[in-house]
Design an enzyme around this catalytic site. Structure first.
Site, PDB file in Angstrom:
ATOM      1  N   VAL A  39       1.063  -1.029  -0.340  1.00  0.00           N
ATOM      2  CA  VAL A  39       0.359  -0.293  -0.040  1.00  0.00           C
ATOM      3  C   VAL A  39       1.184   1.607  -0.181  1.00  0.00           C
ATOM      4  O   VAL A  39       1.625   1.452   0.632  1.00  0.00           O
ATOM      5  CB  VAL A  39      -0.994   0.047   1.067  1.00  0.00           C
ATOM      6  CG1 VAL A  39      -1.852   0.922   1.297  1.00  0.00           C
ATOM      7  CG2 VAL A  39      -2.094  -1.932   0.656  1.00  0.00           C
ATOM      8  N   ALA A  93       4.440   4.212   2.893  1.00  0.00           N
ATOM      9  CA  ALA A  93       4.319   2.728   2.222  1.00  0.00           C
ATOM     10  C   ALA A  93       4.282   2.054   3.191  1.00  0.00           C
ATOM     11  O   ALA A  93       5.215   1.685   3.967  1.00  0.00           O
ATOM     12  CB  ALA A  93       5.207   2.285   1.099  1.00  0.00           C
ATOM     13  N   LYS A  94       3.514   0.621   3.234  1.00  0.00           N
ATOM     14  CA  LYS A  94       3.950  -0.360   3.847  1.00  0.00           C
ATOM     15  C   LYS A  94       3.750  -1.994   2.970  1.00  0.00           C
ATOM     16  O   LYS A  94       2.870  -1.789   1.669  1.00  0.00           O
ATOM     17  CB  LYS A  94       3.008  -0.594   5.118  1.00  0.00           C
ATOM     18  CG  LYS A  94       3.786  -1.671   6.306  1.00  0.00           C
ATOM     19  CD  LYS A  94       5.027  -1.017   6.516  1.00  0.00           C
ATOM     20  CE  LYS A  94       4.780  -2.077   7.649  1.00  0.00           C
ATOM     21  NZ  LYS A  94       6.443  -1.081   9.083  1.00  0.00           N
ATOM     22  N   GLY A  95       4.310  -2.895   2.930  1.00  0.00           N
ATOM     23  CA  GLY A  95       4.157  -4.791   2.639  1.00  0.00           C
ATOM     24  C   GLY A  95       4.135  -5.250   3.126  1.00  0.00           C
ATOM     25  O   GLY A  95       4.707  -5.951   4.191  1.00  0.00           O
TER      26      GLY A  95
END
Ligand code: NAD
Length: 399
Positions: A50, A95-97
């Protein structure tokens, strides 16, 4: 977690006079990538990346491998990354994943295949000037080295600036491993200077990566600061006359549990939280201070080195009791600051020594703490809200 994050932004946004439209915009995401990874053994996993905002620079944020990873959690963490980079003054977005997987159930080959396939799906959306992932829960420099290799193979980019948290031999930065703990010490020192305090006692919950480096650096570089308690998941040890971290480390390295340390008094983690100390450092887990145990906290200063160790409701209780809670957004930002320095070294083809990295880390976090203190005084917001306020204003490019 997403609800709490949204509520925090709405509350602080309203308090600092942002319009409804501005708040709504801050809660929107630039992109949400959700896909399935199928390994050659036929097993399938849900994967996410995201990207929240990139107005201040390329997206930045870790990738976690954990069975409970889901879209809402990744969205909350991406938003918090935007606030963290903005509040700390880094030219990055958020962001992050993650992948919903228990990596302990995978062989090394399967883990490598998963890591490479994650990158293969995201190649068009990540890169040194677009989105720079890093390690997070259950991912480490080995995983990142595989990811960098896959990215290089598919794009021809050999700058290594596509990811941070690499091993030092493969483009990683010196001083990255200790950065979060050291960052906590820098933030505490800067805050104490503002408060006109020097001598203090502290209890530290969590002797993992973050807590151990925090105690190690503090014991060497803050001579007026006395460690009186330290714990891990089994419990801890308390000695009001002071504990030597060097001796504790030697004891632990021989397999000893802190609770069995031969001097001082054993304490449970609940007892440690209630000790009569100047600073309580929470470096283990989220939600360890809740409305049930918040009234027992005696320390006037609480450092959030873990992510979200003080629950929202407990935070309100601590505020009413006149405590200072140094928020995770700044207290544990040392890791992302050194990630930025790693990226900078890769982009300019340089390799800095430890001292140079640590000097830059100190500069960023001292400035961030000074800004936090000034925002707290200017707005009357508590430190957590003041940190969010700084982040929101930076995202909107407001003074
Ligand atoms: P870690 O796994 O190395 O260490 C965690 C420590 O907490 C261990 O000593 C463990 O024994 C202890 N612990 C576990 N359960 C406990 C309990 N119930 N009570 C007391 N102690 C307990 O993890 P870490 O990398 O040190 O991370 C700690 C926290 O900091 C996490 O919340 C993490 O998300 C956050 N954080 C870490 C980094 C980083 O760079 N490692 C950066 C930002 C935030």
């Amino acid at each position: 977690m997403l609800k709490t994050t949204i509520h925090l932004i709405e509350r602080v946004g309203t308090k600092i006079g942002l319009s409804k439209a501005e708040i709504q915009d801050l809660l929107k995401f630039d992109a949400q990538h959700q896909f399935e990874i199928e390994l050659s053994n036929g097993n399938k996993y849900q994967a996410y990346r995201v990207q929240h905002k990139n107005g201040l620079g390329p997206y930045k944020g870790g990738i976690r491998f954990h069975p409970e990873v889901n879209l809402d959690e990744v969205k909350a963490l991406a938003t918090l990354m935007s606030l963290k980079t903005a509040t700390t003054g880094l030219p990055f977005g958020g962001a992050k994943g993650g992948v919903a997987v228990d990596p302990k159930l995978l062989s090394a080959l399967e883990l490598e295949e998963l890591s490479r396939m994650y990158v293969a799906h995201l190649v068009p959306h990540i890169g040194p000037d677009k989105d720079i992932p890093a390690p997070d829960v259950n991912t480490n420099s080995t995983v990142i080295d595989w990811m960098v290799d896959e990215y290089e193979r598919r794009t021809g980019d050999t700058t290594k600036a596509s990811f941070t948290g690499k091993s030092v031999g493969k483009g990683g930065s010196q001083a990255r491993e200790e950065a979060t703990g050291r960052g906590g010490v820098i933030v505490l020192e800067a805050l104490l200077k503002k408060l006109g305090r020097r001598t203090l006692t502290m209890a530290v919950q969590g002797a993992g990566n973050v807590g151990s480096f925090f105690v190690d650096v503090a014991s060497r570089e803050m001579p007026d600061c006395k460690l009186v308690a330290l714990s891990d998941s089994s419990g801890g040890i308390y000695d009001p006359s002071g504990l030597s971290y060097k001796k504790l480390k030697a004891f632990k390295s021989q397999g000893g549990r802190l609770i069995d340390y031969p001097s001082g008094t054993p304490v449970t983690n609940e007892e440690l939280i209630a000790l009569d100390v100047d600073v309580l450092v929470l470096a283990a887990l989220g939600d360890v201070i809740t409305p049930a145990n918040a009234p027992a906290v005696k320390a006037p200063i609480i450092m959030e080195l873990a992510n979200g160790p003080v629950s929202d409701k407990a935070h309100d209780d601590l505020m009413q009791a006149g405590k200072i809670v140094v928020p995770d957004i700044i207290a544990n930002a040392g890791g992302v600051v050194v990630s930025y320095l790693e990226w900078l070294q890769n982009k300019t083809g340089q390799q800095w020594g430890k001292a140079k990295v640590n000097n830059h880390l100190r500069r960023y976090l001292t400035q961030a703490t000074d800004n936090l203190y000034a925002e707290h005084l200017k707005t009357g917001l508590n430190f957590k809200e003041a940190a969010v306020s700084l982040g929101l204003k930076a995202l909107l490019r407001r003074e």
